[in-house]
Design a protein around this motif. Structure first.
Motif, PDB file in Angstrom:
ATOM      1  N   ALA A 145       0.617  -1.214   0.202  1.00  0.00           N
ATOM      2  CA  ALA A 145      -0.153   0.027   0.022  1.00  0.00           C
ATOM      3  C   ALA A 145       0.847   1.317   0.116  1.00  0.00           C
ATOM      4  O   ALA A 145       0.798   2.206  -0.817  1.00  0.00           O
ATOM      5  N   ALA A 146       1.894   1.259   0.824  1.00  0.00           N
ATOM      6  CA  ALA A 146       2.765   2.197   0.761  1.00  0.00           C
ATOM      7  C   ALA A 146       3.416   2.505  -0.729  1.00  0.00           C
ATOM      8  O   ALA A 146       3.590   3.907  -1.232  1.00  0.00           O
ATOM      9  N   SER A 147       3.749   1.640  -1.295  1.00  0.00           N
ATOM     10  CA  SER A 147       4.471   1.837  -2.726  1.00  0.00           C
ATOM     11  C   SER A 147       3.209   2.338  -3.617  1.00  0.00           C
ATOM     12  O   SER A 147       3.449   3.135  -4.514  1.00  0.00           O
ATOM     13  N   LYS A 148       1.923   2.068  -3.286  1.00  0.00           N
ATOM     14  CA  LYS A 148       1.001   2.563  -4.152  1.00  0.00           C
ATOM     15  C   LYS A 148       0.328   3.569  -3.657  1.00  0.00           C
ATOM     16  O   LYS A 148      -0.125   4.597  -4.958  1.00  0.00           O
ATOM     17  N   HIS A 149       0.461   4.195  -2.590  1.00  0.00           N
ATOM     18  CA  HIS A 149       0.264   5.459  -2.010  1.00  0.00           C
ATOM     19  C   HIS A 149       1.358   6.484  -2.694  1.00  0.00           C
ATOM     20  O   HIS A 149       0.840   7.554  -3.127  1.00  0.00           O
ATOM     21  N   GLY A 150       2.394   6.061  -2.931  1.00  0.00           N
ATOM     22  CA  GLY A 150       3.466   6.655  -3.494  1.00  0.00           C
ATOM     23  C   GLY A 150       3.198   6.978  -4.951  1.00  0.00           C
ATOM     24  O   GLY A 150       3.652   8.080  -5.483  1.00  0.00           O
ATOM     25  N   LEU A 151       2.731   5.781  -5.611  1.00  0.00           N
ATOM     26  CA  LEU A 151       2.557   5.872  -7.238  1.00  0.00           C
ATOM     27  C   LEU A 151       1.377   6.972  -7.348  1.00  0.00           C
ATOM     28  O   LEU A 151       1.501   7.637  -8.271  1.00  0.00           O
ATOM     29  N   LYS A 152       0.502   6.967  -6.577  1.00  0.00           N
ATOM     30  CA  LYS A 152      -0.649   8.184  -6.673  1.00  0.00           C
ATOM     31  C   LYS A 152       0.093   9.690  -6.510  1.00  0.00           C
ATOM     32  O   LYS A 152      -0.170  10.409  -7.389  1.00  0.00           O
ATOM     33  N   ALA A 153       0.969   9.575  -5.841  1.00  0.00           N
ATOM     34  CA  ALA A 153       1.657  11.002  -5.478  1.00  0.00           C
ATOM     35  C   ALA A 153       2.529  11.211  -6.765  1.00  0.00           C
ATOM     36  O   ALA A 153       2.532  12.498  -7.178  1.00  0.00           O
ATOM     37  N   LEU A 154       3.051  10.238  -7.262  1.00  0.00           N
ATOM     38  CA  LEU A 154       4.078  10.271  -8.390  1.00  0.00           C
ATOM     39  C   LEU A 154       3.127  10.778  -9.385  1.00  0.00           C
ATOM     40  O   LEU A 154       3.294  11.629 -10.183  1.00  0.00           O
ATOM     41  N   ALA A 155       1.877  10.300  -9.645  1.00  0.00           N
ATOM     42  CA  ALA A 155       1.021  10.610 -10.837  1.00  0.00           C
ATOM     43  C   ALA A 155       0.415  12.132 -10.606  1.00  0.00           C
ATOM     44  O   ALA A 155       0.611  12.813 -11.523  1.00  0.00           O
ATOM     45  N   ASP A 156      -0.007  12.535  -9.427  1.00  0.00           N
ATOM     46  CA  ASP A 156      -0.640  13.677  -9.242  1.00  0.00           C
ATOM     47  C   ASP A 156       0.780  14.756  -9.570  1.00  0.00           C
ATOM     48  O   ASP A 156       0.122  15.780 -10.197  1.00  0.00           O
ATOM     49  N   SER A 157       1.555  14.549  -9.107  1.00  0.00           N
ATOM     50  CA  SER A 157       3.029  15.597  -9.148  1.00  0.00           C
ATOM     51  C   SER A 157       3.094  15.655 -10.781  1.00  0.00           C
ATOM     52  O   SER A 157       3.233  16.692 -11.096  1.00  0.00           O
ATOM     53  N   LEU A 158       3.245  14.373 -11.427  1.00  0.00           N
ATOM     54  CA  LEU A 158       3.663  14.564 -12.872  1.00  0.00           C
ATOM     55  C   LEU A 158       2.609  15.282 -13.658  1.00  0.00           C
ATOM     56  O   LEU A 158       2.953  15.835 -14.594  1.00  0.00           O
ATOM     57  N   ARG A 159       1.363  15.111 -13.357  1.00  0.00           N
ATOM     58  CA  ARG A 159       0.156  15.578 -13.910  1.00  0.00           C
ATOM     59  C   ARG A 159       0.259  17.166 -13.960  1.00  0.00           C
ATOM     60  O   ARG A 159       0.148  17.950 -14.910  1.00  0.00           O
ATOM     61  N   ALA A 160       0.624  17.615 -12.954  1.00  0.00           N
ATOM     62  CA  ALA A 160       0.926  19.238 -12.589  1.00  0.00           C
ATOM     63  C   ALA A 160       1.942  19.672 -13.259  1.00  0.00           C
ATOM     64  O   ALA A 160       1.701  20.777 -13.756  1.00  0.00           O
ATOM     65  N   GLU A 161       3.241  18.894 -13.211  1.00  0.00           N
ATOM     66  CA  GLU A 161       4.425  19.363 -13.997  1.00  0.00           C
ATOM     67  C   GLU A 161       4.175  19.166 -15.360  1.00  0.00           C
ATOM     68  O   GLU A 161       4.796  20.019 -16.091  1.00  0.00           O
ATOM     69  N   GLU A 162       3.613  18.328 -16.138  1.00  0.00           N
ATOM     70  CA  GLU A 162       3.487  17.986 -17.423  1.00  0.00           C
ATOM     71  C   GLU A 162       2.437  18.681 -18.199  1.00  0.00           C
ATOM     72  O   GLU A 162       2.328  18.494 -19.366  1.00  0.00           O
ATOM     73  N   ALA A 163       1.618  19.434 -17.508  1.00  0.00           N
ATOM     74  CA  ALA A 163       0.378  19.851 -18.130  1.00  0.00           C
ATOM     75  C   ALA A 163       0.986  20.850 -19.250  1.00  0.00           C
ATOM     76  O   ALA A 163       0.061  20.963 -20.310  1.00  0.00           O
ATOM     77  N   GLU A 164       1.791  21.568 -19.017  1.00  0.00           N
ATOM     78  CA  GLU A 164       2.422  22.667 -20.048  1.00  0.00           C
ATOM     79  C   GLU A 164       2.792  21.884 -21.255  1.00  0.00           C
ATOM     80  O   GLU A 164       2.743  22.637 -22.147  1.00  0.00           O
ATOM     81  N   HIS A 165       3.170  20.582 -21.192  1.00  0.00           N
ATOM     82  CA  HIS A 165       3.866  20.044 -22.130  1.00  0.00           C
ATOM     83  C   HIS A 165       2.652  19.194 -22.921  1.00  0.00           C
ATOM     84  O   HIS A 165       2.751  18.322 -23.874  1.00  0.00           O
ATOM     85  N   GLY A 166       1.293  19.301 -22.410  1.00  0.00           N
ATOM     86  CA  GLY A 166       0.216  18.587 -23.184  1.00  0.00           C
ATOM     87  C   GLY A 166       0.203  16.962 -22.892  1.00  0.00           C
ATOM     88  O   GLY A 166      -0.767  16.317 -23.162  1.00  0.00           O
ATOM     89  N   ILE A 167       0.859  16.570 -21.629  1.00  0.00           N
ATOM     90  CA  ILE A 167       0.749  15.053 -21.273  1.00  0.00           C
ATOM     91  C   ILE A 167      -0.355  14.691 -20.333  1.00  0.00           C
ATOM     92  O   ILE A 167      -0.478  15.668 -19.338  1.00  0.00           O
ATOM     93  N   ARG A 168      -0.895  13.982 -20.717  1.00  0.00           N
ATOM     94  CA  ARG A 168      -2.382  13.703 -19.807  1.00  0.00           C
ATOM     95  C   ARG A 168      -1.840  12.504 -18.956  1.00  0.00           C
ATOM     96  O   ARG A 168      -1.037  11.666 -19.141  1.00  0.00           O
ATOM     97  N   VAL A 169      -2.256  12.383 -17.654  1.00  0.00           N
ATOM     98  CA  VAL A 169      -1.814  11.383 -16.490  1.00  0.00           C
ATOM     99  C   VAL A 169      -2.958  10.827 -15.848  1.00  0.00           C
ATOM    100  O   VAL A 169      -3.831  11.591 -15.298  1.00  0.00           O
ATOM    101  N   THR A 170      -3.077   9.479 -16.041  1.00  0.00           N
ATOM    102  CA  THR A 170      -4.003   9.004 -15.498  1.00  0.00           C
ATOM    103  C   THR A 170      -3.862   7.889 -14.544  1.00  0.00           C
ATOM    104  O   THR A 170      -2.830   7.137 -14.733  1.00  0.00           O
ATOM    105  N   SER A 171      -4.534   7.882 -13.383  1.00  0.00           N
ATOM    106  CA  SER A 171      -4.431   6.940 -12.173  1.00  0.00           C
ATOM    107  C   SER A 171      -5.468   6.088 -12.409  1.00  0.00           C
ATOM    108  O   SER A 171      -6.539   6.505 -12.339  1.00  0.00           O
ATOM    109  N   VAL A 172      -5.445   4.566 -12.556  1.00  0.00           N
ATOM    110  CA  VAL A 172      -6.519   3.445 -12.449  1.00  0.00           C
ATOM    111  C   VAL A 172      -6.257   2.489 -11.089  1.00  0.00           C
ATOM    112  O   VAL A 172      -5.299   2.260 -11.282  1.00  0.00           O
ATOM    113  N   TYR A 173      -7.333   2.644 -10.530  1.00  0.00           N
ATOM    114  CA  TYR A 173      -7.427   2.037  -9.139  1.00  0.00           C
ATOM    115  C   TYR A 173      -8.296   0.807  -9.145  1.00  0.00           C
ATOM    116  O   TYR A 173      -9.359   0.846  -8.842  1.00  0.00           O
TER     117      TYR A 173
END
Length: 229
Positions: A145-173
């Protein structure tokens, strides 16, 4: 023709998704841990390309990929691979924490970092197949669960960082899905595995395809898939 790079395409959700993408004429490249496994996966997915890189050793991914021909274009990077080892915090050794964090979190972060230049060019998409454990942790599931909670954080940060480059980021649970991993979970839990009680991998693949195919005027950021009644 869209080009997709997948991890975890050897079985379960990843294999179901890979077949669906190939059947509709997309190009897929699968990442395998070694040459032997790459050959096995390629034999089950005719037409798929392969790359070799061990997710259990994320610090070596850059070196491994530098020795291979990488695609000039990637429209989607889909992280499906994962491992699970259950146990209470009192009994779970550091090695099992390290292995799950490496495969489930650090390797997706590193592979994404390495693929970002081509994803930016295509204004592509990154999909993280997370888990219900990425939203709620239960007894015995701390490391996973810790690894997967971390994966959510990774996705959320990546989404915010890469929006300017037009990259979409999706998490499926996904909830419990009828995969070899789920069989392993039941073995560790000491319970009988009845796959018919759980989500079909095809259903999760359908969810991922919906996110990949969504028109560019919208974005699926997070989607939870639960077993039906």
């Amino acid at each position: 023709m869209a080009v997709h790079l997948l991890t975890g395409a050897g079985s379960g959700i990843g294999a179901a998704l890979a077949r669906r993408l190939l059947d509709r004429g997309d190009e897929i490249i699968v990442l395998a841990r070694d040459v032997g496994r790459a050959r096995e996966i390629a034999a089950t997915l005719p037409g798929a390309g392969t790359l070799v890189g061990d997710l259990a050793n994320p610090g070596r991914l850059s070196w491994a990929l530098s020795k291979q021909h990488l695609p000039d274009r990637i429209d989607a990077l889909v992280h499906v691979a994962g491992i699970v080892d259950l146990g209470p915090v009192a009994d779970l050794p550091a090695t099992l924490w390290e292995q799950q964090l490496a495969v489930n979190l650090v390797a997706p972060a590193e592979l994404t970092r390495l693929m970002l230049p081509v994803l930016r060019v295509s204004r592509g998409q990154v999909v993280f197949v997370n888990s219900g454990a990425g939203l709620h942790a239960h007894a015995g599931w701390s490391a996973y669960a810790a690894s997967k909670h971390g994966l959510k954080a990774l996705a959320d940060s990546l989404r915010a960082e890469e929006a300017e480059h037009g990259i979409r980021v999706t998490s499926v649970y996904p909830g419990r899905t009828a995969t070899p991993m789920q069989a392993r979970v039941h073995q560790q839990e000491g319970t009988e595995y009845e796959p018919e009680r759980f989500i079909d991998p095809e259903s999760v693949a359908t969810t991922i395809l919906a996110a990949l195919d969504l028109p560019r005027d919208a974005d699926i950021t997070d989607v939870t898939v639960r077993p039906g009644a």
